[in-house]
Scaffold this motif. Structure first.
Motif, short mmCIF file in Angstrom:
data_model
loop_
_atom_site.label_atom_id
_atom_site.label_comp_id
_atom_site.label_asym_id
_atom_site.label_seq_id
_atom_site.Cartn_x
_atom_site.Cartn_y
_atom_site.Cartn_z
N UNK A 58 0.84 -1.20 0.00
CA UNK A 58 0.00 0.00 0.00
C UNK A 58 0.87 1.25 0.00
N UNK A 59 1.94 1.23 0.79
CA UNK A 59 2.87 2.37 0.85
C UNK A 59 3.47 2.63 -0.54
N UNK A 60 3.90 1.56 -1.21
CA UNK A 60 4.46 1.70 -2.55
C UNK A 60 3.43 2.32 -3.50
N UNK A 61 2.18 1.83 -3.45
CA UNK A 61 1.13 2.36 -4.32
C UNK A 61 0.90 3.84 -4.07
N UNK A 62 0.89 4.25 -2.82
CA UNK A 62 0.70 5.66 -2.48
C UNK A 62 1.86 6.51 -2.99
N UNK A 63 3.08 6.03 -2.80
CA UNK A 63 4.25 6.76 -3.28
C UNK A 63 4.27 6.83 -4.80
N UNK A 65 1.63 6.70 -6.81
CA UNK A 65 0.59 7.65 -7.20
C UNK A 65 1.07 9.09 -7.06
N UNK A 66 1.78 9.37 -5.98
CA UNK A 66 2.31 10.73 -5.76
C UNK A 66 3.33 11.09 -6.84
N UNK A 67 4.21 10.14 -7.19
CA UNK A 67 5.20 10.39 -8.25
C UNK A 67 4.50 10.65 -9.58
N UNK A 68 3.50 9.84 -9.89
CA UNK A 68 2.78 10.01 -11.16
C UNK A 68 2.06 11.35 -11.21
N UNK A 69 1.45 11.75 -10.10
CA UNK A 69 0.76 13.04 -10.04
C UNK A 69 1.73 14.19 -10.26
N UNK A 70 2.89 14.11 -9.62
CA UNK A 70 3.89 15.17 -9.76
C UNK A 70 4.34 15.29 -11.21
N UNK A 71 4.58 14.18 -11.86
CA UNK A 71 5.01 14.21 -13.26
C UNK A 71 3.90 14.75 -14.15
#
Length: 85
Positions: A58-63, A65-71
């Motif tokens: 779950x932590x990986x998925x959240x991180x 998602x955050x990376x994808x949003x930033x890009x």
């Protein structure tokens, strides 16, 4: 009744096999092993087998998602700067 299988939630302290974790991420087992080898998902070994906690997945998925949003935000800003939007 729907023919579509619904994901079964895992307890956060559940330990998953690489096969189950890959299924949950919708990636191949080989790709998941690459994520483990690169330190992107925490795991432990039991003999020669890897075990991944549901919470680390779950932590990986959240991180991720955050990376994808930033890009995506960076691309949108760049498109705006270039007058493409």
């Amino acid at each position: 009744m729907s023919d579509i299988a619904k994901p079964v939630p895992e307890p956060t302290d559940a330990e998953l096999t690489t096969e189950r974790a890959a299924d949950m991420l919708n990636v191949s087992r080989k790709f998941l092993i690459g994520l483990l080898d690169n330190g992107l998902i925490a795991y432990r070994t039991v003999g020669t087998h890897c075990r991944i906690t549901a919470s680390s997945l779950v932590r990986y998925l959240q991180e991720d998602d955050a990376r994808r949003s930033a890009v995506a935000n960076e691309l949108a800003a760049e498109a705006h700067t270039l007058g493409l939007s």
